[in-house]
Design a protein around this motif. Structure first.
Motif, PDB file in Angstrom:
ATOM      1  N   TYR A  57       0.750  -1.138  -0.023  1.00 29.68           N
ATOM      2  CA  TYR A  57       0.087   0.144   0.082  1.00 29.68           C
ATOM      3  C   TYR A  57       0.860   1.269   0.101  1.00 29.68           C
ATOM      4  CZ  TYR A  57      -3.548  -3.216   0.925  1.00 29.68           C
ATOM      5  OH  TYR A  57      -4.594  -4.391   0.603  1.00 29.68           O
ATOM      6  N   ALA A  58       0.528   2.038  -0.820  1.00 28.95           N
ATOM      7  CA  ALA A  58       1.352   3.506  -0.824  1.00 28.95           C
ATOM      8  C   ALA A  58       0.822   4.253   0.450  1.00 28.95           C
ATOM      9  CB  ALA A  58       1.019   4.074  -2.308  1.00 28.95           C
ATOM     10  N   VAL A  59       1.751   4.914   1.036  1.00 27.32           N
ATOM     11  CA  VAL A  59       1.474   5.727   2.022  1.00 27.32           C
ATOM     12  C   VAL A  59       2.078   7.078   1.732  1.00 27.32           C
ATOM     13  CG1 VAL A  59       1.550   6.268   4.475  1.00 27.32           C
ATOM     14  CG2 VAL A  59       1.218   3.762   3.807  1.00 27.32           C
ATOM     15  N   ASN A  60       1.378   8.169   1.791  1.00 29.51           N
ATOM     16  CA  ASN A  60       1.529   9.607   1.675  1.00 29.51           C
ATOM     17  C   ASN A  60       1.134  10.505   2.706  1.00 29.51           C
ATOM     18  OD1 ASN A  60       1.900  12.159   0.706  1.00 29.51           O
ATOM     19  ND2 ASN A  60       1.198  11.881  -1.547  1.00 29.51           N
ATOM     20  N   VAL A  61       2.409  10.988   3.246  1.00 36.98           N
ATOM     21  CA  VAL A  61       2.119  11.789   4.572  1.00 36.98           C
ATOM     22  C   VAL A  61       2.501  13.337   4.115  1.00 36.98           C
ATOM     23  CG1 VAL A  61       2.622  12.356   6.867  1.00 36.98           C
ATOM     24  CG2 VAL A  61       2.608   9.974   6.061  1.00 36.98           C
ATOM     25  N   THR A  62       1.804  14.119   4.106  1.00 40.67           N
ATOM     26  CA  THR A  62       1.872  15.629   3.807  1.00 40.67           C
ATOM     27  C   THR A  62       2.190  16.452   5.254  1.00 40.67           C
ATOM     28  OG1 THR A  62       0.413  15.509   1.632  1.00 40.67           O
ATOM     29  CG2 THR A  62       1.116  17.647   2.387  1.00 40.67           C
ATOM     30  N   PHE A  63       3.285  16.945   5.236  1.00 43.63           N
ATOM     31  CA  PHE A  63       3.467  17.769   6.207  1.00 43.63           C
ATOM     32  C   PHE A  63       4.459  18.765   6.067  1.00 43.63           C
ATOM     33  CE2 PHE A  63       7.311  15.140   5.770  1.00 43.63           C
ATOM     34  CZ  PHE A  63       8.362  15.783   6.264  1.00 43.63           C
ATOM     35  N   THR A  64       4.751  19.784   7.048  1.00 44.70           N
ATOM     36  CA  THR A  64       5.146  21.076   7.027  1.00 44.70           C
ATOM     37  C   THR A  64       6.402  20.897   8.110  1.00 44.70           C
ATOM     38  OG1 THR A  64       3.421  22.395   6.373  1.00 44.70           O
ATOM     39  CG2 THR A  64       5.359  23.421   7.258  1.00 44.70           C
ATOM     40  N   SER A  65       7.599  21.049   7.728  1.00 42.23           N
ATOM     41  CA  SER A  65       8.617  20.968   8.682  1.00 42.23           C
ATOM     42  C   SER A  65       8.621  22.273   9.667  1.00 42.23           C
ATOM     43  CB  SER A  65       9.939  20.814   8.067  1.00 42.23           C
ATOM     44  OG  SER A  65      11.117  20.507   8.920  1.00 42.23           O
ATOM     45  N   ALA A  66       9.089  22.060  10.789  1.00 39.76           N
ATOM     46  CA  ALA A  66       9.147  23.173  11.746  1.00 39.76           C
ATOM     47  C   ALA A  66      10.746  23.270  12.162  1.00 39.76           C
ATOM     48  CB  ALA A  66       8.717  23.010  13.234  1.00 39.76           C
ATOM     49  N   THR A  67      11.638  22.401  11.320  1.00 41.14           N
ATOM     50  CA  THR A  67      12.942  22.512  11.612  1.00 41.14           C
ATOM     51  C   THR A  67      13.857  22.299  10.220  1.00 41.14           C
ATOM     52  OG1 THR A  67      14.714  21.582  13.174  1.00 41.14           O
ATOM     53  CG2 THR A  67      13.388  19.856  12.465  1.00 41.14           C
ATOM     54  N   ASP A  68      15.043  22.528  10.515  1.00 42.28           N
ATOM     55  CA  ASP A  68      15.876  21.977   9.541  1.00 42.28           C
ATOM     56  C   ASP A  68      16.426  20.751   9.814  1.00 42.28           C
ATOM     57  OD1 ASP A  68      15.680  24.553   8.100  1.00 42.28           O
ATOM     58  OD2 ASP A  68      17.231  25.645   9.393  1.00 42.28           O
ATOM     59  N   SER A  69      16.912  20.113   8.795  1.00 45.60           N
ATOM     60  CA  SER A  69      17.514  18.583   9.081  1.00 45.60           C
ATOM     61  C   SER A  69      18.095  18.142   7.873  1.00 45.60           C
ATOM     62  CB  SER A  69      16.322  17.694   9.530  1.00 45.60           C
ATOM     63  OG  SER A  69      16.804  16.515   9.617  1.00 45.60           O
ATOM     64  N   GLN A  70      19.291  17.603   7.828  1.00 45.96           N
ATOM     65  CA  GLN A  70      20.168  16.957   6.549  1.00 45.96           C
ATOM     66  C   GLN A  70      19.578  15.646   6.229  1.00 45.96           C
ATOM     67  OE1 GLN A  70      22.623  18.639   5.311  1.00 45.96           O
ATOM     68  NE2 GLN A  70      22.020  20.462   6.552  1.00 45.96           N
ATOM     69  N   THR A  71      18.679  15.027   7.470  1.00 44.08           N
ATOM     70  CA  THR A  71      18.561  13.748   7.161  1.00 44.08           C
ATOM     71  C   THR A  71      17.306  13.465   7.794  1.00 44.08           C
ATOM     72  OG1 THR A  71      19.463  12.858   9.158  1.00 44.08           O
ATOM     73  CG2 THR A  71      20.797  12.665   7.213  1.00 44.08           C
ATOM     74  N   SER A  72      16.525  12.372   7.517  1.00 50.74           N
ATOM     75  CA  SER A  72      15.205  11.589   8.149  1.00 50.74           C
ATOM     76  C   SER A  72      15.200  10.310   7.990  1.00 50.74           C
ATOM     77  CB  SER A  72      13.893  12.367   7.254  1.00 50.74           C
ATOM     78  OG  SER A  72      14.017  11.971   5.942  1.00 50.74           O
ATOM     79  N   LYS A  73      14.542   9.875   8.938  1.00 49.82           N
ATOM     80  CA  LYS A  73      14.660   8.294   9.079  1.00 49.82           C
ATOM     81  C   LYS A  73      13.269   7.724   9.748  1.00 49.82           C
ATOM     82  CE  LYS A  73      16.645   4.137  10.940  1.00 49.82           C
ATOM     83  NZ  LYS A  73      17.880   3.390  11.714  1.00 49.82           N
ATOM     84  N   ALA A  74      12.584   6.925   9.006  1.00 48.82           N
ATOM     85  CA  ALA A  74      11.109   6.228   9.372  1.00 48.82           C
ATOM     86  C   ALA A  74      11.451   5.323  10.272  1.00 48.82           C
ATOM     87  CB  ALA A  74      10.450   5.988   8.068  1.00 48.82           C
ATOM     88  N   VAL A  75      10.544   5.156  11.320  1.00 50.67           N
ATOM     89  CA  VAL A  75      10.273   3.947  11.902  1.00 50.67           C
ATOM     90  C   VAL A  75       8.822   3.611  12.005  1.00 50.67           C
ATOM     91  CG1 VAL A  75      10.580   2.698  14.320  1.00 50.67           C
ATOM     92  CG2 VAL A  75      12.272   4.421  13.619  1.00 50.67           C
ATOM     93  N   VAL A  76       8.289   2.085  11.764  1.00 49.04           N
ATOM     94  CA  VAL A  76       6.763   2.013  11.832  1.00 49.04           C
ATOM     95  C   VAL A  76       6.687   0.790  12.675  1.00 49.04           C
ATOM     96  CG1 VAL A  76       5.139   1.118  10.052  1.00 49.04           C
ATOM     97  CG2 VAL A  76       6.712   2.387   9.266  1.00 49.04           C
ATOM     98  N   HIS A  77       5.538   0.740  13.386  1.00 49.01           N
ATOM     99  CA  HIS A  77       5.208  -0.115  14.356  1.00 49.01           C
ATOM    100  C   HIS A  77       3.661  -0.578  14.134  1.00 49.01           C
ATOM    101  CE1 HIS A  77       8.470   1.356  16.559  1.00 49.01           C
ATOM    102  NE2 HIS A  77       8.812   0.150  17.134  1.00 49.01           N
ATOM    103  N   GLY A  78       3.405  -1.851  14.376  1.00 48.70           N
ATOM    104  CA  GLY A  78       2.155  -2.093  14.473  1.00 48.70           C
ATOM    105  C   GLY A  78       1.721  -2.214  16.164  1.00 48.70           C
ATOM    106  N   VAL A  79       0.878  -1.638  16.321  1.00 42.69           N
ATOM    107  CA  VAL A  79       0.523  -1.452  17.940  1.00 42.69           C
ATOM    108  C   VAL A  79      -0.679  -2.637  18.098  1.00 42.69           C
ATOM    109  CG1 VAL A  79      -0.020  -0.164  19.940  1.00 42.69           C
ATOM    110  CG2 VAL A  79       1.255   0.754  18.029  1.00 42.69           C
ATOM    111  N   ILE A  80      -0.407  -3.640  18.842  1.00 42.07           N
ATOM    112  CA  ILE A  80      -1.256  -4.697  18.878  1.00 42.07           C
ATOM    113  C   ILE A  80      -1.527  -4.901  20.794  1.00 42.07           C
ATOM    114  CG2 ILE A  80      -1.866  -7.218  18.767  1.00 42.07           C
ATOM    115  CD1 ILE A  80       0.108  -6.759  16.369  1.00 42.07           C
TER     116      ILE A  80
END
Length: 151
Positions: A57-80
Protein backbone atom coordinates in the motif's frame (compact mmCIF):
# COMPACT_ATOMS: atom_id res chain seq x y z
CA UNK A 1 2.25 13.34 -31.53
CA UNK A 2 1.93 16.94 -30.35
CA UNK A 3 3.07 18.26 -26.98
CA UNK A 4 -0.42 18.25 -25.42
CA UNK A 5 -0.98 14.62 -26.41
CA UNK A 6 2.36 13.64 -24.88
CA UNK A 7 1.55 15.51 -21.65
CA UNK A 8 -1.91 13.90 -21.46
CA UNK A 9 -0.54 10.44 -22.21
CA UNK A 10 2.04 10.79 -19.44
CA UNK A 11 0.15 12.65 -16.71
CA UNK A 12 -3.40 11.33 -17.09
CA UNK A 13 -2.60 7.83 -15.72
CA UNK A 14 -0.66 9.43 -12.86
CA UNK A 15 -3.58 11.71 -11.99
CA UNK A 16 -6.01 8.80 -12.15
CA UNK A 17 -3.78 6.77 -9.82
CA UNK A 18 -3.55 9.64 -7.34
CA UNK A 19 -7.31 10.09 -7.45
CA UNK A 20 -7.69 6.59 -5.95
CA UNK A 21 -5.70 7.55 -2.86
CA UNK A 22 -7.97 7.96 0.13
CA UNK A 23 -7.52 10.50 2.87
CA UNK A 24 -7.18 8.60 6.14
CA UNK A 25 -8.28 9.66 9.60
CA UNK A 26 -5.21 9.75 11.80
CA UNK A 27 -4.10 10.81 15.26
CA UNK A 28 -0.96 12.85 15.76
CA UNK A 29 1.19 11.04 18.32
CA UNK A 30 3.95 13.55 18.90
CA UNK A 31 4.99 15.51 15.81
CA UNK A 32 7.34 17.93 17.61
CA UNK A 33 9.45 19.01 14.61
CA UNK A 34 6.64 19.24 12.06
CA UNK A 35 2.91 19.50 11.43
CA UNK A 36 0.94 16.81 9.56
CA UNK A 37 -1.50 18.19 7.01
CA UNK A 38 -2.87 15.03 5.40
CA UNK A 39 -2.40 11.25 5.24
CA UNK A 40 -3.40 9.25 2.14
CA UNK A 41 -3.28 5.49 1.61
CA UNK A 42 -3.73 3.84 -1.76
CA UNK A 43 -5.85 1.78 -2.03
CA UNK A 44 -8.04 2.31 1.03
CA UNK A 45 -11.70 2.62 -0.02
CA UNK A 46 -13.05 2.12 3.53
CA UNK A 47 -11.83 2.94 7.01
CA UNK A 48 -10.24 1.40 8.85
CA UNK A 49 -8.15 0.48 5.81
CA UNK A 50 -8.33 -3.20 4.98
CA UNK A 51 -4.83 -4.35 4.16
CA UNK A 52 -4.80 -7.57 2.16
CA UNK A 53 -2.04 -10.07 2.87
CA UNK A 54 0.57 -10.24 0.11
CA UNK A 55 -0.11 -6.70 -1.14
CA UNK A 56 1.63 -3.34 -0.72
CA UNK A 57 0.00 0.00 0.00
CA UNK A 58 1.24 3.47 -0.87
CA UNK A 59 1.33 5.78 2.15
CA UNK A 60 1.64 9.52 1.52
CA UNK A 61 2.07 11.91 4.44
CA UNK A 62 1.95 15.62 3.67
CA UNK A 63 3.60 17.66 6.42
CA UNK A 64 5.30 20.98 7.08
CA UNK A 65 8.68 20.91 8.76
CA UNK A 66 9.27 23.07 11.83
CA UNK A 67 13.03 22.52 11.69
CA UNK A 68 16.01 22.14 9.38
CA UNK A 69 17.41 18.63 9.02
CA UNK A 70 20.05 17.02 6.83
CA UNK A 71 18.47 13.55 7.13
CA UNK A 72 15.25 11.76 8.03
CA UNK A 73 14.55 8.21 9.10
CA UNK A 74 11.23 6.36 9.33
CA UNK A 75 10.20 3.84 11.97
CA UNK A 76 6.92 1.93 11.69
CA UNK A 77 5.19 -0.18 14.34
CA UNK A 78 2.00 -2.16 14.48
CA UNK A 79 0.45 -1.55 17.89
CA UNK A 80 -1.35 -4.69 19.06
CA UNK A 81 -3.05 -4.61 22.48
CA UNK A 82 -0.93 -1.58 23.36
CA UNK A 83 2.35 -3.29 22.44
CA UNK A 84 4.39 -1.79 19.55
CA UNK A 85 5.69 -4.48 17.17
CA UNK A 86 8.25 -3.45 14.49
CA UNK A 87 6.68 -3.29 11.03
CA UNK A 88 9.46 -3.38 8.42
CA UNK A 89 9.25 -1.07 5.41
CA UNK A 90 11.38 -1.33 2.25
CA UNK A 91 13.20 1.96 2.78
CA UNK A 92 13.52 3.84 6.07
CA UNK A 93 15.39 6.79 4.51
CA UNK A 94 12.92 9.67 4.18
CA UNK A 95 15.33 11.44 1.82
CA UNK A 96 14.73 8.58 -0.64
CA UNK A 97 10.97 8.61 -0.09
CA UNK A 98 9.78 11.72 -1.88
CA UNK A 99 11.57 14.24 0.34
CA UNK A 100 14.37 16.34 -1.09
CA UNK A 101 16.99 16.74 1.61
CA UNK A 102 18.18 18.81 3.32
CA UNK A 103 14.80 19.44 4.90
CA UNK A 104 14.08 23.12 5.41
CA UNK A 105 12.00 24.85 8.06
CA UNK A 106 8.49 25.99 7.03
CA UNK A 107 8.52 23.95 3.79
CA UNK A 108 5.73 21.46 3.02
CA UNK A 109 6.84 17.96 2.02
CA UNK A 110 5.14 14.88 0.66
CA UNK A 111 6.64 11.72 2.16
CA UNK A 112 5.74 8.62 0.11
CA UNK A 113 6.55 5.04 1.06
CA UNK A 114 5.26 1.51 0.70
CA UNK A 115 3.59 -0.50 3.44
CA UNK A 116 4.01 -4.18 2.50
CA UNK A 117 1.66 -6.67 4.15
CA UNK A 118 3.30 -10.09 4.32
CA UNK A 119 1.22 -13.20 3.69
CA UNK A 120 2.27 -14.65 7.06
CA UNK A 121 0.85 -11.72 9.07
CA UNK A 122 -2.16 -12.67 11.21
CA UNK A 123 -5.63 -11.42 10.31
CA UNK A 124 -6.05 -8.77 12.97
CA UNK A 125 -7.16 -5.22 13.73
CA UNK A 126 -4.31 -2.98 14.86
CA UNK A 127 -3.02 0.57 14.86
CA UNK A 128 -0.11 1.57 12.63
CA UNK A 129 2.28 4.07 14.22
CA UNK A 130 4.50 5.78 11.64
CA UNK A 131 7.28 8.15 12.69
CA UNK A 132 9.70 10.16 10.60
CA UNK A 133 12.57 11.53 12.65
CA UNK A 134 14.95 14.38 11.88
CA UNK A 135 18.72 14.22 12.32
CA UNK A 136 18.43 15.01 16.05
CA UNK A 137 15.88 12.24 16.66
CA UNK A 138 12.83 14.52 16.96
CA UNK A 139 9.69 13.48 15.07
CA UNK A 140 8.99 15.47 11.91
CA UNK A 141 5.77 13.53 12.14
CA UNK A 142 4.27 10.80 14.26
CA UNK A 143 0.90 9.47 13.16
CA UNK A 144 -1.36 6.62 14.20
CA UNK A 145 -4.12 5.16 12.07
CA UNK A 146 -6.25 2.01 12.45
CA UNK A 147 -6.03 -0.83 9.92
CA UNK A 148 -7.33 -4.35 9.57
CA UNK A 149 -5.19 -7.09 8.04
CA UNK A 150 -7.35 -9.46 5.99
CA UNK A 151 -6.81 -12.53 3.80
Amino acid sequence: MDFHAVVCAFFLPLLLELSHAEQVKFVDCGSVAGNVIQVDINPCPTQPCQLHKGQSYAVNVTFTSATDSQTSKAVVHGVIAGVPVPFPIPNDDGCKSGIECPIQKQITYSYVNELPVKAEYPSIKLVVEWELGDDSGKDLFCIKFPVQIVS
